[in-house]
Design an enzyme around this catalytic site. Structure first.
Site, PDB file in Angstrom:
ATOM      1  CD  GLU A 193      -2.176   1.997   2.023  1.00  0.00           C
ATOM      2  OE1 GLU A 193      -1.908   3.123   1.535  1.00  0.00           O
ATOM      3  OE2 GLU A 193      -2.455   1.793   3.217  1.00  0.00           O
ATOM      4  CB  CYS A 196      -2.201   6.633   1.937  1.00  0.00           C
ATOM      5  SG  CYS A 196      -0.891   5.971   2.919  1.00  0.00           S
TER       6      CYS A 196
HETATM    7  C1  UN1 Z   1      -3.449   5.581   5.138  1.00  0.00           C
HETATM    8  O1  UN1 Z   1      -3.340   6.785   5.003  1.00  0.00           O
HETATM    9  O2  UN1 Z   1      -2.475   4.813   4.981  1.00  0.00           O
HETATM   10  O3  UN1 Z   1      -9.261   6.214   4.359  1.00  0.00           O
HETATM   11  C2  UN1 Z   1      -4.703   4.916   5.571  1.00  0.00           C
HETATM   12  C3  UN1 Z   1      -8.592   6.786   5.230  1.00  0.00           C
HETATM   13  C4  UN1 Z   1      -8.257   5.987   6.465  1.00  0.00           C
HETATM   14  C5  UN1 Z   1      -7.067   5.118   6.245  1.00  0.00           C
HETATM   15  C6  UN1 Z   1      -5.890   5.814   5.617  1.00  0.00           C
HETATM   16  N1  UN1 Z   1      -9.392   5.186   6.821  1.00  0.00           N
HETATM   17  O4  UN1 Z   1      -8.218   7.940   5.120  1.00  0.00           O
END
Ligand code: UN1
Length: 509
Positions: A263, A297
């Site tokens: 990821e 992310c």
């Molecule tokens: C991440 O930033 O690695 O959808 C995960 C989201 C969170 C998870 C982010 N539930 O922003």
């Protein structure tokens, strides 16, 4: 709007109290690793770093534990995760305090992160009774054709600072109910959050009488991470982080025929069409672009706006950014805490300079605030930059709060911009036009792993599969049938006919 009411060294006291409440014995700590708070740059606690021998031993112990754990019925394995969820609920505020201190999340988002752990535990407990395999009709009389799912082995989890505990829990809750054991290397920037989450799981392990070593924590540096990646006793490496990191991890794991679940970076965009509800879009955009100080992310990094509404929307956005409260993430009304460190700040400044060089105009933000008060911490005003096109810096993920705004005329142009970057994690469209929405979700629409309508790019629920395409790495974690990544599939043919007919009508002997 900078705020100066920061807790100073009270952070250390709050973290120590929270660690103790989670069951961490502070007397056993101390070592060469400095766990710091990004709120003020102070060292909170020091910890020992795992040596090469420690890491090898931890993997060996986790492998031993796997041989016992895989024989425990899956619904019974679920009891461990159920107990972990209870302890997480009990210590939600404690763990959130530590997440805030290390990662800088505002309290509501830190609590949300722990809630995300509790949610995936609930999901995994239910999943522990649903590790279904299919039965297919055999082409041969008196035969049964079916598949079974078996535990995989040791799962190595490498996690990032921005979700110091939630993403790890997606992996761990599922791996444990699947009959795997876990060796976890958290980010070096969020080791105390890791220690607290690990200690709560260790308590759950003791409470339900599971094998002690089903779960190991490695406080380790980069070399320690590489050792985990290269160890053939680790069946699956699940890694969250940059594309650069994934480019190293993927081939190294493939080289030894291990499995990798990646990821990696996102460069998430929202399209705002002429029919969009601009007030709703505004709220969705601000949360996605500014939440977690632009360090998810899934953070929104690009805004692709129809030319007829770009003026109105950017005006609203700049006004909203002007009211954002920046400062101590523990203050009730703060929306933007600090970014993680100097390297992030430098990357943000370099990206802004490059954007201007490439024809962009900074509409607001980008400045460091509270510098005199906290020279060791990096509080920044989130930035909005109008860009003439999508070449250069806009192609890159800068892990900081910068939102690039571009315009379009036709939906096809908007989709080409949306898909015209190397990353493919999350995407969104704001529209009240059903046809536009369906185009966006169709095969020729968004090429991302996550595609939303009238919701920003971040803040996914755990029930769906989470991950993305292209340079994001292709992995899927969390809900839906992501559990299959943590198991191996076997196809079984059982012959009860008393004869030996061969498939495909082959005659032999
Ligand atoms: C991440 O930033 O690695 O959808 C995960 C989201 C969170 C998870 C982010 N539930 O922003």
């Amino acid at each position: 709007m900078p705020q100066s009411t920061l807790p100073g060294s009270a952070v250390t006291t709050a973290v120590e109290t929270a660690l103790e409440a989670c069951g961490v014995d502070l007397a056993t700590l101390g070592g060469s690793h400095e766990a710091r708070s990004c709120l003020n740059g102070e060292v909170l606690v020091t910890l020992p770093l795992a040596t090469e021998a420690d890491i090898s031993a931890a993997i060996g112990e986790a492998h031993e534990a796997y041989l016992a754990w895989r024989d425990v019925p899956a619904p019974v394995r679920g009891n461990l995760v159920k107990r972990w969820a209870e302890l997480l609920q009990l210590h939600k505020a404690d763990l959130a305090t530590i997440v805030t201190a290390e990662a800088g999340k505002v309290t509501s988002e830190a609590l949300g992160e722990v809630q995300e752990m509790i949610d995936i535990c609930d999901f995994a407990v239910g999943q522990s009774r649903q590790l279904y395999g299919k039965t297919m009709p055999s082409e041969r009389p008196g035969h049964r054709l079916m598949e079974t799912w078996h535990p995989l082995g040791v799962v190595g989890v490498i996690s990032a600072f921005n979700f110091p505990v939630a993403v790890y829990s997606w992996n761990t809750a599922l791996a444990l109910i699947c009959g795997d054991t876990v060796v976890w290397k958290p980010s070096e920037m969020t080791t105390l959050s890791a220690l607290a989450a690990h200690t709560l799981l260790a308590r759950a392990v003791a409470d339900v009488g599971a094998p002690t070593n089903v779960h190991k924590l490695l406080i380790a540096d980069r070399a320690g991470g590489e050792q985990l990646v290269d160890d053939p006793r680790v069946a699956l490496i699940s890694a969250t982080g940059s594309v650069r990191m994934g480019r190293e991890v993927g081939p190294r794991v493939a080289q030894r025929f291990g499995r990798a679940l990646l990821e990696l970076g996102g460069n998430n965009a929202a399209i705002v069409t002429a029919s969009a509800d601009l007030d709703l879009a505004l709220r969705g955009i601000v949360f996605a672009a500014v939440g977690t100080a632009g360090q998810r992310c899934t953070s929104m990094r690009r805004l692709i706006v129809h030319e007829s509404v770009v003026g109105a929307l950017t005006e609203k956005l700049v006004a909203a950014y002007g009211t954002l409260r920046i400062g101590s993430p523990v203050a009730a009304d703060t929306l933007v805490g600090p970014i993680i460190n100097k390297a992030s700040f430098d990357a943000m400044q370099a990206a802004l300079a490059a954007a201007v060089e490439q024809g962009g105009t900074v509409l607001c933000g980008g400045t460091r605030v509270l510098e005199d008060e906290f020279p060791g911490a990096y509080y920044v005003e989130p930035a909005i930059v109008s860009m003439p096109g999508q070449t250069g810096i806009v192609q890159h993920e800068t892990f900081a709060p910068i939102l690039y705004v571009m315009t379009y005329t036709t939906l096809d142009q908007a989709l080409a911009l949306q898909n015209g970057v190397p990353q493919g994690l999350s995407s969104a469209i704001f529209t009240n036009d059903l046809i536009e929405a369906e185009h966006f979700l169709s095969v020729g629409g968004s090429d991302c792993g996550i595609a939303n309508v009238n919701i920003g790019t971040s803040g996914a629920e755990i029930g769906g599969a989470f991950g993305g395409e292209k340079e994001t790495g292709g992995g899927r974690e969390s809900g839906s049938d992501s559990w299959k990544a943590y198991m191996r599939q076997a196809t079984n043919t059982v012959n009860y006919s008393g004869l030996l007919p061969l498939a495909q009508g082959v005659k032999f002997l």
